[in-house]
Motif scaffolding. Structure first.
Motif, PDB file in Angstrom:
ATOM      1  N   GLN A 176       0.832  -1.198   0.000  1.00  0.00           N
ATOM      2  CA  GLN A 176       0.000   0.000   0.000  1.00  0.00           C
ATOM      3  C   GLN A 176       0.864   1.245   0.000  1.00  0.00           C
ATOM      4  O   GLN A 176       1.934   1.278   0.599  1.00  0.00           O
ATOM      5  CB  GLN A 176      -0.918   0.011   1.233  1.00  0.00           C
ATOM      6  CG  GLN A 176      -1.922   1.118   1.267  1.00  0.00           C
ATOM      7  CD  GLN A 176      -2.855   1.060   2.454  1.00  0.00           C
ATOM      8  OE1 GLN A 176      -3.776   1.859   2.560  1.00  0.00           O
ATOM      9  NE2 GLN A 176      -2.632   0.114   3.367  1.00  0.00           N
ATOM     10  N   VAL A 177       0.394   2.274  -0.703  1.00  0.00           N
ATOM     11  CA  VAL A 177       0.962   3.620  -0.615  1.00  0.00           C
ATOM     12  C   VAL A 177      -0.181   4.546  -0.236  1.00  0.00           C
ATOM     13  O   VAL A 177      -1.262   4.492  -0.845  1.00  0.00           O
ATOM     14  CB  VAL A 177       1.589   4.067  -1.948  1.00  0.00           C
ATOM     15  CG1 VAL A 177       2.132   5.490  -1.828  1.00  0.00           C
ATOM     16  CG2 VAL A 177       2.691   3.107  -2.393  1.00  0.00           C
ATOM     17  N   ARG A 178       0.041   5.382   0.774  1.00  0.00           N
ATOM     18  CA  ARG A 178      -1.003   6.308   1.202  1.00  0.00           C
ATOM     19  C   ARG A 178      -0.524   7.746   1.042  1.00  0.00           C
ATOM     20  O   ARG A 178       0.654   8.055   1.287  1.00  0.00           O
ATOM     21  CB  ARG A 178      -1.412   6.058   2.655  1.00  0.00           C
ATOM     22  CG  ARG A 178      -2.060   4.702   2.880  1.00  0.00           C
ATOM     23  CD  ARG A 178      -2.844   4.655   4.179  1.00  0.00           C
ATOM     24  NE  ARG A 178      -4.071   5.435   4.121  1.00  0.00           N
ATOM     25  CZ  ARG A 178      -5.233   4.961   3.628  1.00  0.00           C
ATOM     26  NH1 ARG A 178      -5.311   3.730   3.152  1.00  0.00           N
ATOM     27  NH2 ARG A 178      -6.307   5.725   3.640  1.00  0.00           N
ATOM     28  N   LEU A 179      -1.448   8.599   0.654  1.00  0.00           N
ATOM     29  CA  LEU A 179      -1.176  10.028   0.479  1.00  0.00           C
ATOM     30  C   LEU A 179      -1.735  10.795   1.669  1.00  0.00           C
ATOM     31  O   LEU A 179      -2.863  10.542   2.098  1.00  0.00           O
ATOM     32  CB  LEU A 179      -1.804  10.543  -0.808  1.00  0.00           C
ATOM     33  CG  LEU A 179      -1.399   9.826  -2.096  1.00  0.00           C
ATOM     34  CD1 LEU A 179      -2.050  10.500  -3.288  1.00  0.00           C
ATOM     35  CD2 LEU A 179       0.120   9.812  -2.246  1.00  0.00           C
ATOM     36  N   GLY A 180      -0.932  11.730   2.189  1.00  0.00           N
ATOM     37  CA  GLY A 180      -1.317  12.470   3.377  1.00  0.00           C
ATOM     38  C   GLY A 180      -2.026  13.776   3.077  1.00  0.00           C
ATOM     39  O   GLY A 180      -2.091  14.228   1.931  1.00  0.00           O
ATOM     40  N   PRO A 181      -2.522  14.418   4.111  1.00  0.00           N
ATOM     41  CA  PRO A 181      -3.317  15.643   3.943  1.00  0.00           C
ATOM     42  C   PRO A 181      -2.505  16.851   3.509  1.00  0.00           C
ATOM     43  O   PRO A 181      -3.071  17.825   3.004  1.00  0.00           O
ATOM     44  CB  PRO A 181      -3.925  15.855   5.331  1.00  0.00           C
ATOM     45  CG  PRO A 181      -2.976  15.173   6.273  1.00  0.00           C
ATOM     46  CD  PRO A 181      -2.462  13.983   5.523  1.00  0.00           C
ATOM     47  N   SER A 182      -1.182  16.804   3.716  1.00  0.00           N
ATOM     48  CA  SER A 182      -0.353  17.968   3.368  1.00  0.00           C
ATOM     49  C   SER A 182       0.662  17.651   2.280  1.00  0.00           C
ATOM     50  O   SER A 182       1.726  18.270   2.205  1.00  0.00           O
ATOM     51  CB  SER A 182       0.379  18.477   4.619  1.00  0.00           C
ATOM     52  OG  SER A 182      -0.535  18.850   5.628  1.00  0.00           O
ATOM     53  N   GLY A 183       0.333  16.672   1.464  1.00  0.00           N
ATOM     54  CA  GLY A 183       1.217  16.346   0.347  1.00  0.00           C
ATOM     55  C   GLY A 183       2.239  15.270   0.646  1.00  0.00           C
ATOM     56  O   GLY A 183       3.042  14.928  -0.225  1.00  0.00           O
ATOM     57  N   GLY A 184       2.234  14.731   1.847  1.00  0.00           N
ATOM     58  CA  GLY A 184       3.159  13.659   2.182  1.00  0.00           C
ATOM     59  C   GLY A 184       2.638  12.311   1.710  1.00  0.00           C
ATOM     60  O   GLY A 184       1.516  12.191   1.210  1.00  0.00           O
ATOM     61  N   PHE A 185       3.453  11.300   1.873  1.00  0.00           N
ATOM     62  CA  PHE A 185       3.045   9.955   1.496  1.00  0.00           C
ATOM     63  C   PHE A 185       3.860   8.939   2.291  1.00  0.00           C
ATOM     64  O   PHE A 185       4.920   9.248   2.847  1.00  0.00           O
ATOM     65  CB  PHE A 185       3.233   9.709  -0.007  1.00  0.00           C
ATOM     66  CG  PHE A 185       4.669   9.739  -0.447  1.00  0.00           C
ATOM     67  CD1 PHE A 185       5.441   8.584  -0.438  1.00  0.00           C
ATOM     68  CD2 PHE A 185       5.261  10.920  -0.866  1.00  0.00           C
ATOM     69  CE1 PHE A 185       6.768   8.614  -0.828  1.00  0.00           C
ATOM     70  CE2 PHE A 185       6.593  10.958  -1.257  1.00  0.00           C
ATOM     71  CZ  PHE A 185       7.349   9.795  -1.236  1.00  0.00           C
ATOM     72  N   ALA A 186       3.348   7.719   2.340  1.00  0.00           N
ATOM     73  CA  ALA A 186       4.051   6.631   3.019  1.00  0.00           C
ATOM     74  C   ALA A 186       3.677   5.323   2.344  1.00  0.00           C
ATOM     75  O   ALA A 186       2.581   5.186   1.787  1.00  0.00           O
ATOM     76  CB  ALA A 186       3.688   6.582   4.503  1.00  0.00           C
ATOM     77  N   ALA A 187       4.594   4.355   2.403  1.00  0.00           N
ATOM     78  CA  ALA A 187       4.376   3.053   1.782  1.00  0.00           C
ATOM     79  C   ALA A 187       4.733   1.953   2.769  1.00  0.00           C
ATOM     80  O   ALA A 187       5.431   2.187   3.768  1.00  0.00           O
ATOM     81  CB  ALA A 187       5.210   2.918   0.508  1.00  0.00           C
ATOM     82  N   ALA A 188       4.261   0.752   2.485  1.00  0.00           N
ATOM     83  CA  ALA A 188       4.596  -0.404   3.315  1.00  0.00           C
ATOM     84  C   ALA A 188       4.634  -1.644   2.431  1.00  0.00           C
ATOM     85  O   ALA A 188       3.844  -1.775   1.492  1.00  0.00           O
ATOM     86  CB  ALA A 188       3.580  -0.587   4.441  1.00  0.00           C
ATOM     87  N   TRP A 189       5.552  -2.558   2.744  1.00  0.00           N
ATOM     88  CA  TRP A 189       5.686  -3.791   1.966  1.00  0.00           C
ATOM     89  C   TRP A 189       5.828  -4.977   2.916  1.00  0.00           C
ATOM     90  O   TRP A 189       6.297  -4.848   4.034  1.00  0.00           O
ATOM     91  CB  TRP A 189       6.881  -3.706   1.013  1.00  0.00           C
ATOM     92  CG  TRP A 189       8.197  -3.430   1.680  1.00  0.00           C
ATOM     93  CD1 TRP A 189       8.644  -2.220   2.125  1.00  0.00           C
ATOM     94  CD2 TRP A 189       9.227  -4.379   1.981  1.00  0.00           C
ATOM     95  NE1 TRP A 189       9.886  -2.350   2.693  1.00  0.00           N
ATOM     96  CE2 TRP A 189      10.278  -3.668   2.614  1.00  0.00           C
ATOM     97  CE3 TRP A 189       9.364  -5.746   1.777  1.00  0.00           C
ATOM     98  CZ2 TRP A 189      11.442  -4.292   3.046  1.00  0.00           C
ATOM     99  CZ3 TRP A 189      10.538  -6.365   2.202  1.00  0.00           C
ATOM    100  CH2 TRP A 189      11.551  -5.628   2.825  1.00  0.00           C
ATOM    101  N   ARG A 190       5.400  -6.132   2.434  1.00  0.00           N
ATOM    102  CA  ARG A 190       5.338  -7.336   3.270  1.00  0.00           C
ATOM    103  C   ARG A 190       6.656  -8.097   3.207  1.00  0.00           C
ATOM    104  O   ARG A 190       7.154  -8.419   2.148  1.00  0.00           O
ATOM    105  CB  ARG A 190       4.190  -8.228   2.792  1.00  0.00           C
ATOM    106  CG  ARG A 190       3.986  -9.497   3.578  1.00  0.00           C
ATOM    107  CD  ARG A 190       3.588  -9.250   5.011  1.00  0.00           C
ATOM    108  NE  ARG A 190       2.356  -8.478   5.146  1.00  0.00           N
ATOM    109  CZ  ARG A 190       1.854  -8.137   6.323  1.00  0.00           C
ATOM    110  NH1 ARG A 190       2.479  -8.477   7.455  1.00  0.00           N
ATOM    111  NH2 ARG A 190       0.740  -7.424   6.400  1.00  0.00           N
ATOM    112  N   THR A 191       7.232  -8.370   4.393  1.00  0.00           N
ATOM    113  CA  THR A 191       8.439  -9.174   4.511  1.00  0.00           C
ATOM    114  C   THR A 191       8.036 -10.576   4.973  1.00  0.00           C
ATOM    115  O   THR A 191       6.857 -10.920   4.995  1.00  0.00           O
ATOM    116  CB  THR A 191       9.420  -8.564   5.520  1.00  0.00           C
ATOM    117  OG1 THR A 191       8.941  -8.794   6.853  1.00  0.00           O
ATOM    118  CG2 THR A 191       9.586  -7.068   5.298  1.00  0.00           C
TER     119      THR A 191
END
Length: 274
Positions: free
Chosen positions: A179-194
């Motif tokens: 998943q990649v998520r977009l934040g309210p102020s232009g930021g973003f974050a991702a996560a991957w399965r290990t």
């Protein structure tokens, strides 16, 4: 008197996916988790180098280059049977010669840091690893899942924070992530399965508060443990409050001068990718 004959081929050779099983075996030998998905992704997007002794893989490293601007060194491993023979230095020197970028960075363990200092790397930061089940995770309602159409904006913001264009890598990483998520102020974050957790990274945000929201929303609904390598102490303390335990850390070291707005990079993509 017994003489030790060192038969290791002195020249590192390129690694291919045909060496993947040997890379995983070497990782197990040094107490690393055998992350097949991760190794495969790194070999797809970077260049791996190996040292061999009578055909056996006894040392590795990977160089990932970003648009000729920045290279990241990772996966520096030497078999326990060949420790103390200078193979780590040989691998790193070869990787540096092949990097062909004005900036080279890596995340160093305490064991590796003295070697990197001898080769001219300097300390510029620290990422503290946090691991565990995130407590009371609920969607904030202020972030959303990214669509493929959002990729150009993510690449642009990532380059602004990291200091180099990683667009080519992001085309694969976007598919690699859960998943990649977009934040309210232009930021973003991702996560991957290990193998045994959901690993968060990168997290790019204008503030620590936005970073917290992004991480919390990635954690919401995630099964099992979460891993986050936090650069900033405020984010690190918040992760502990949310139930994660500190599991040591690594030093961010660099040759050359880092570019970008590094205050916005709260969590690396992964230690192996910067």
């Amino acid at each position: 008197m017994y003489w030790l004959t060192v038969t290791t081929d002195p020249t590192p050779r390129a690694l291919t996916h045909g060496h993947l099983a040997d890379c995983l075996s070497l990782a197990r030998d040094r107490g690393w988790s055998p992350e097949e998905r991760k190794w495969s992704f790194l070999l797809d997007n970077g260049t791996g180098y190996g040292l061999f002794d009578s055909g056996e893989l006894v040392g590795t490293t990977v160089v990932t280059r970003y648009a000729g601007q920045h290279a990241v060194l990772s996966m520096v491993l030497v078999a326990s049977s060949h420790a103390g023979q200078g193979l780590g230095r040989r691998l790193v020197e070869h990787a540096l010669a092949e990097a062909d970028c004005p900036v080279v960075s890596l995340h160093a363990t305490a064991m590796g840091r003295p070697l990197y200092e001898k080769l001219g790397f300097r300390l510029v930061g620290r990422a503290v690893t946090h691991f565990g089940v995130f407590r009371d995770a609920e969607l904030s309602g202020s972030t959303r899942s990214a669509l493929h159409a959002d990729l150009p904006a993510v690449v642009e913001r990532d380059a602004e924070a990291f200091g180099a264009d990683r667009g080519v890598l992001w085309k694969d990483y976007f598919r690699f992530t859960d998943q990649v998520r977009l934040g309210p102020s232009g930021g973003f974050a991702a996560a991957w399965r290990t193998v045994d957790n959901l690993s968060v990274g990168p997290v790019v945000a204008e503030s620590v508060e936005e970073a917290k929201v992004l991480v919390g929303d990635l954690a919401a609904g995630a099964e099992g443990a979460l891993r986050v390598d936090a650069y900033h102490p405020e984010l690190a303390d918040w992760l502990v409050e949310r139930g994660l335990e500190r599991r040591g850390g690594v030093d961010l070291m660099v040759l050359g001068d880092l570019a970008g707005d590094r205050a916005r990079l709260h969590v690396p993509m992964m230690q192996a990718l910067g």
